[in-house]
Scaffold this motif. Sequence first.
Motif, PDB file in Angstrom:
ATOM      1  N   LYS A  47       0.823  -1.211   0.000  1.00 30.73           N
ATOM      2  CA  LYS A  47       0.000   0.000   0.000  1.00 30.73           C
ATOM      3  C   LYS A  47       0.859   1.263   0.000  1.00 30.73           C
ATOM      4  O   LYS A  47       0.580   2.224  -0.728  1.00 30.73           O
ATOM      5  N   GLU A  48       1.919   1.272   0.792  1.00 34.39           N
ATOM      6  CA  GLU A  48       2.766   2.463   0.909  1.00 34.39           C
ATOM      7  C   GLU A  48       3.607   2.717  -0.349  1.00 34.39           C
ATOM      8  O   GLU A  48       4.228   3.772  -0.482  1.00 34.39           O
ATOM      9  N   GLU A  49       3.632   1.755  -1.269  1.00 35.05           N
ATOM     10  CA  GLU A  49       4.384   1.895  -2.516  1.00 35.05           C
ATOM     11  C   GLU A  49       3.501   2.392  -3.671  1.00 35.05           C
ATOM     12  O   GLU A  49       3.919   2.394  -4.821  1.00 35.05           O
ATOM     13  N   ILE A  50       2.284   2.795  -3.332  1.00 34.37           N
ATOM     14  CA  ILE A  50       1.302   3.196  -4.349  1.00 34.37           C
ATOM     15  C   ILE A  50       1.067   4.707  -4.333  1.00 34.37           C
ATOM     16  O   ILE A  50       0.941   5.318  -3.271  1.00 34.37           O
ATOM     17  N   ILE A  51       0.992   5.285  -5.529  1.00 33.40           N
ATOM     18  CA  ILE A  51       0.563   6.677  -5.713  1.00 33.40           C
ATOM     19  C   ILE A  51      -0.776   6.633  -6.441  1.00 33.40           C
ATOM     20  O   ILE A  51      -0.938   5.903  -7.411  1.00 33.40           O
ATOM     21  N   ALA A  52      -1.744   7.391  -5.970  1.00 30.47           N
ATOM     22  CA  ALA A  52      -3.029   7.496  -6.670  1.00 30.47           C
ATOM     23  C   ALA A  52      -3.372   8.968  -6.813  1.00 30.47           C
ATOM     24  O   ALA A  52      -3.257   9.742  -5.854  1.00 30.47           O
ATOM     25  N   VAL A  53      -3.809   9.362  -8.012  1.00 36.09           N
ATOM     26  CA  VAL A  53      -4.082  10.772  -8.273  1.00 36.09           C
ATOM     27  C   VAL A  53      -5.421  10.940  -8.984  1.00 36.09           C
ATOM     28  O   VAL A  53      -5.768  10.177  -9.879  1.00 36.09           O
ATOM     29  N   GLY A  54      -6.171  11.945  -8.550  1.00 37.49           N
ATOM     30  CA  GLY A  54      -7.472  12.213  -9.164  1.00 37.49           C
ATOM     31  C   GLY A  54      -7.982  13.591  -8.804  1.00 37.49           C
ATOM     32  O   GLY A  54      -7.323  14.351  -8.092  1.00 37.49           O
ATOM     33  N   ASP A  55      -9.184  13.881  -9.302  1.00 33.84           N
ATOM     34  CA  ASP A  55      -9.736  15.220  -9.105  1.00 33.84           C
ATOM     35  C   ASP A  55     -11.145  15.238  -8.531  1.00 33.84           C
ATOM     36  O   ASP A  55     -11.597  16.261  -8.037  1.00 33.84           O
ATOM     37  N   ASN A  56     -11.861  14.096  -8.597  1.00 38.09           N
ATOM     38  CA  ASN A  56     -13.273  14.148  -8.220  1.00 38.09           C
ATOM     39  C   ASN A  56     -13.632  13.109  -7.166  1.00 38.09           C
ATOM     40  O   ASN A  56     -12.783  12.316  -6.746  1.00 38.09           O
ATOM     41  N   LEU A  57     -14.905  13.121  -6.769  1.00 33.77           N
ATOM     42  CA  LEU A  57     -15.345  12.292  -5.648  1.00 33.77           C
ATOM     43  C   LEU A  57     -15.157  10.806  -5.901  1.00 33.77           C
ATOM     44  O   LEU A  57     -14.927  10.037  -4.957  1.00 33.77           O
ATOM     45  N   ASN A  58     -15.273  10.382  -7.151  1.00 31.11           N
ATOM     46  CA  ASN A  58     -15.076   8.957  -7.447  1.00 31.11           C
ATOM     47  C   ASN A  58     -13.614   8.528  -7.322  1.00 31.11           C
ATOM     48  O   ASN A  58     -13.308   7.342  -7.404  1.00 31.11           O
ATOM     49  N   ASP A  59     -12.713   9.492  -7.114  1.00 29.48           N
ATOM     50  CA  ASP A  59     -11.288   9.185  -6.914  1.00 29.48           C
ATOM     51  C   ASP A  59     -10.908   9.100  -5.437  1.00 29.48           C
ATOM     52  O   ASP A  59      -9.791   8.677  -5.107  1.00 29.48           O
ATOM     53  N   LEU A  60     -11.814   9.499  -4.571  1.00 29.28           N
ATOM     54  CA  LEU A  60     -11.495   9.568  -3.142  1.00 29.28           C
ATOM     55  C   LEU A  60     -11.020   8.241  -2.572  1.00 29.28           C
ATOM     56  O   LEU A  60     -10.043   8.195  -1.821  1.00 29.28           O
ATOM     57  N   SER A  61     -11.703   7.155  -2.931  1.00 30.66           N
ATOM     58  CA  SER A  61     -11.375   5.858  -2.331  1.00 30.66           C
ATOM     59  C   SER A  61      -9.955   5.425  -2.659  1.00 30.66           C
ATOM     60  O   SER A  61      -9.250   4.877  -1.801  1.00 30.66           O
ATOM     61  N   MET A  62      -9.486   5.679  -3.882  1.00 34.11           N
ATOM     62  CA  MET A  62      -8.121   5.254  -4.216  1.00 34.11           C
ATOM     63  C   MET A  62      -7.083   6.225  -3.654  1.00 34.11           C
ATOM     64  O   MET A  62      -5.980   5.820  -3.287  1.00 34.11           O
ATOM     65  N   ILE A  63      -7.427   7.503  -3.558  1.00 37.07           N
ATOM     66  CA  ILE A  63      -6.525   8.482  -2.958  1.00 37.07           C
ATOM     67  C   ILE A  63      -6.332   8.172  -1.469  1.00 37.07           C
ATOM     68  O   ILE A  63      -5.222   8.267  -0.933  1.00 37.07           O
ATOM     69  N   GLN A  64      -7.414   7.757  -0.816  1.00 37.31           N
ATOM     70  CA  GLN A  64      -7.336   7.413   0.604  1.00 37.31           C
ATOM     71  C   GLN A  64      -6.623   6.079   0.833  1.00 37.31           C
ATOM     72  O   GLN A  64      -5.997   5.868   1.869  1.00 37.31           O
ATOM     73  N   TYR A  65      -6.697   5.184  -0.152  1.00 36.08           N
ATOM     74  CA  TYR A  65      -6.047   3.877  -0.017  1.00 36.08           C
ATOM     75  C   TYR A  65      -4.531   3.959  -0.236  1.00 36.08           C
ATOM     76  O   TYR A  65      -3.756   3.295   0.441  1.00 36.08           O
ATOM     77  N   ALA A  66      -4.110   4.774  -1.173  1.00 35.59           N
ATOM     78  CA  ALA A  66      -2.701   4.817  -1.582  1.00 35.59           C
ATOM     79  C   ALA A  66      -1.783   5.350  -0.485  1.00 35.59           C
ATOM     80  O   ALA A  66      -2.187   6.133   0.371  1.00 35.59           O
ATOM     81  N   GLY A  67      -0.527   4.938  -0.569  1.00 34.32           N
ATOM     82  CA  GLY A  67       0.484   5.472   0.339  1.00 34.32           C
ATOM     83  C   GLY A  67       0.672   6.961   0.134  1.00 34.32           C
ATOM     84  O   GLY A  67       0.847   7.721   1.090  1.00 34.32           O
ATOM     85  N   LEU A  68       0.631   7.386  -1.131  1.00 36.95           N
ATOM     86  CA  LEU A  68       0.696   8.807  -1.466  1.00 36.95           C
ATOM     87  C   LEU A  68      -0.554   9.149  -2.284  1.00 36.95           C
ATOM     88  O   LEU A  68      -0.648   8.824  -3.462  1.00 36.95           O
TER      89      LEU A  68
END
Length: 292
Positions: free
Chosen positions: A226-247
Motif C-alpha cells: 500500500k505504501e508503494e502506491i501513488i493514486a491521483v485524481g480530481d473528483n469524488l469517485n477518486d477519493l477511495s483510491m486516494i485514501q487507499y494509496a500510500g501517497l
Amino acid sequence: MTYKLLATDMDGTLLMDNKVLSKENIEALKKAKEIGIEIVICTGRPYVTVKPYLEKLGFDCWVVTNNGAVIRNKEGKIISVIYMRSEALEETIKLLEEETVYYHVSDEKYTFIKSIRERIRFIKQFILQTEVSYWRAILLAPWIVLCRGNHKKVDFSSFVRQGGRAASIFILSEEKEQLQKIKKKIEKVRNIDITSSGFNNIEVLDAEATKGKALEKISNLINVKKEEIIAVGDNLNDLSMIQYAGLGVAMKNGEKEVIEAANWVTTTNQEHGIAHLIEYIMAQEKEDIIVS
C-alpha cells in the motif's frame, strides 16, 4: 520511498479539458514506466472509450473502468467484474423510472440505453467538449451510437426482469436540485456505492466496486505494498483510491473534498499535473539515493 505503482484518473486528471492526452503526460508516464513503476488507468468510463488513449500511450498497463467495477490486466483481459446485486439494481431502476432524467447502464461490454435520440444528444455534448467541430460532432454522435456496436436499446423494466446485469449506472442532470432529490432516494437502496465524476452526475455501483478496492486487488496480485502506491485524481469517485494509496495526490483543479483528503497537490490538468507529479517523484527518489 520507492514507489512501484501509479494509479491515475482520466477526465480532469490525465486528460486536459478538451479530452486530449498531452505529450507532456505521455512522456512522463513513459519515464515512470522505464524506472519500474506500474501504471494503472482508473476511470469511470467504459473500456471502449479508454482504448484510443491506451494506443496513444504506446505501452501496456492495467485498466480499471466503470469506477472500479471492471479490471483488465496489461494484456487487456478482464480479470474481475463486480455487478450490482439484482435486488439493488431492480430497486434503483424502479426509482429512476419514476423520474424524468437521463441515465444509462453499463456492463463490461455494452452501454444500455432507453432512447437512441437522448443518447446521441448526450454523446454530441460530450464530443463538443473536445476540439472536434460542431458539424463533425453532429455526424460523429449518431455513428458512435448506431454503428460502433456497443450500444443496446432496452426497456429497463424488462431488462431487470430478464436478468440484465449492471456494472454501473450513470445519471445525468443539469438541475442540481433534481440530482440531490434522486440521490436521497437512491441512498436508501442497500449494497450500493454512490459517487460522482462531475457536478452534473451521479454514478451507482455495487458497494464493493470502488476505485480504491480495485486498486487494492491489483496491488495484491502484483505484490505491491500500500505504501508503494501513488493514486491521483480530481473528483469524488477518486477519493477511495486516494485514501487507499500510500501517497494520495489531488489535482489543483480537484474538488475541495479531494484536495483535503490528499497528501499532496499537483498542478491542474491544463498544466500537465501528471507530468509535474512524476517529475516531483523522480526528483525525490534521486535525492534519496544521493543522501543514502
